[in-house]
Motif scaffolding. Structure first.
Motif, mmCIF file in Angstrom:
data_model
loop_
_atom_site.group_PDB
_atom_site.id
_atom_site.type_symbol
_atom_site.label_atom_id
_atom_site.label_comp_id
_atom_site.label_asym_id
_atom_site.label_seq_id
_atom_site.Cartn_x
_atom_site.Cartn_y
_atom_site.Cartn_z
ATOM 1 N N TRP A 39 12.313 -47.207 -44.833
ATOM 2 C CA TRP A 39 12.092 -46.468 -46.191
ATOM 3 C C TRP A 39 11.579 -45.063 -45.633
ATOM 4 C CZ3 TRP A 39 13.354 -47.461 -51.058
ATOM 5 C CH2 TRP A 39 13.832 -48.744 -51.413
ATOM 6 N N TYR A 40 12.202 -43.877 -46.553
ATOM 7 C CA TYR A 40 11.581 -42.661 -46.421
ATOM 8 C C TYR A 40 11.538 -42.173 -47.647
ATOM 9 C CZ TYR A 40 13.227 -42.482 -41.527
ATOM 10 O OH TYR A 40 13.458 -42.687 -40.062
ATOM 11 N N ARG A 41 10.796 -40.863 -47.521
ATOM 12 C CA ARG A 41 10.619 -40.089 -48.913
ATOM 13 C C ARG A 41 10.551 -38.623 -48.616
ATOM 14 N NH1 ARG A 41 4.196 -41.792 -50.053
ATOM 15 N NH2 ARG A 41 3.455 -40.423 -48.438
ATOM 16 N N GLN A 42 10.995 -37.865 -49.724
ATOM 17 C CA GLN A 42 11.070 -36.451 -50.072
ATOM 18 C C GLN A 42 10.541 -36.002 -51.000
ATOM 19 O OE1 GLN A 42 15.048 -35.101 -49.156
ATOM 20 N NE2 GLN A 42 14.174 -33.373 -47.979
ATOM 21 N N ALA A 43 9.243 -35.317 -50.746
ATOM 22 C CA ALA A 43 8.635 -34.287 -52.001
ATOM 23 C C ALA A 43 9.439 -33.181 -52.264
ATOM 24 C CB ALA A 43 7.301 -34.494 -51.602
ATOM 25 N N PRO A 44 9.623 -32.613 -53.381
ATOM 26 C CA PRO A 44 9.934 -31.222 -53.516
ATOM 27 C C PRO A 44 9.622 -30.252 -52.498
ATOM 28 C CG PRO A 44 9.396 -32.356 -55.600
ATOM 29 C CD PRO A 44 8.741 -33.056 -54.596
ATOM 30 N N GLY A 45 10.744 -29.545 -52.014
ATOM 31 C CA GLY A 45 10.275 -28.505 -51.077
ATOM 32 C C GLY A 45 9.813 -29.022 -49.703
ATOM 33 N N LYS A 46 10.000 -30.455 -49.378
ATOM 34 C CA LYS A 46 9.446 -30.890 -47.977
ATOM 35 C C LYS A 46 10.427 -31.411 -47.515
ATOM 36 C CE LYS A 46 4.691 -31.009 -49.313
ATOM 37 N NZ LYS A 46 3.168 -31.952 -49.466
ATOM 38 N N GLN A 47 10.107 -31.808 -46.039
ATOM 39 C CA GLN A 47 11.339 -32.466 -45.275
ATOM 40 C C GLN A 47 11.132 -33.997 -45.700
ATOM 41 O OE1 GLN A 47 9.927 -31.806 -41.399
ATOM 42 N NE2 GLN A 47 8.619 -33.447 -41.272
ATOM 43 N N ARG A 48 12.048 -34.934 -45.509
ATOM 44 C CA ARG A 48 12.150 -36.260 -45.630
ATOM 45 C C ARG A 48 11.068 -37.053 -44.485
ATOM 46 N NH1 ARG A 48 17.733 -39.096 -46.925
ATOM 47 N NH2 ARG A 48 17.570 -37.130 -48.376
ATOM 48 N N ASP A 49 10.446 -37.813 -44.988
ATOM 49 C CA ASP A 49 9.273 -38.150 -44.128
ATOM 50 C C ASP A 49 9.512 -39.883 -44.034
ATOM 51 O OD1 ASP A 49 6.734 -35.945 -45.014
ATOM 52 O OD2 ASP A 49 8.178 -36.006 -43.345
#
Length: 115
Positions: A39-49
């Motif tokens: 699982w990864y996540r991506q917040a607005p304006g940020k990279q996918r972590d």
């Protein structure tokens, strides 16, 4: 062809819980059991972590420091599905959550945590 479909996102208050699902097709049965799912996540304006992963066979799990103790990844091999149980959600957990397997990505599911 490998396909991943995430679901379970939504709007939740801080401190609440959500369970995300990643349903797979194209990798079933014994192949699914051997496949590491992340699982990864991506917040607005940020990279996918990176958030969490679970390996095949042993079911070894690993988590990002930011979610340790709050999130749990687990798999149901009979359903070819991996889940992400998210508890004690924080505002900073707001993001689009993606699952990944065999270099393929799902379309993502939005998680929004409100105060």
């Amino acid at each position: 062809q490998v396909q991943l479909v995430e679901s379970g996102g939504g709007l939740v208050q801080a401190g609440g819980s959500l369970r995300l699902s990643c349903a797979t097709s194209g990798i079933t049965g014994s192949i699914f059991r051997l496949t590491t799912i992340s699982w990864y996540r991506q917040a607005p304006g940020k990279q996918r972590d990176f958030v969490a992963l679970i390996t095949g066979v042993s079911g070894f799990t690993n988590y990002a420091d930011s979610v340790k103790g709050r999130f749990t990844i687990f798999r149901d091999n009979a359903k070819n599905t991996v889940y992400l149980q998210m508890n004690s959600l924080e505002l900073e957990d707001t993001a689009v959550y993606y699952c990944k397997a065999k270099e393929r990505w799902g379309q993502g599911t939005q998680v929004t945590v409100s105060s």
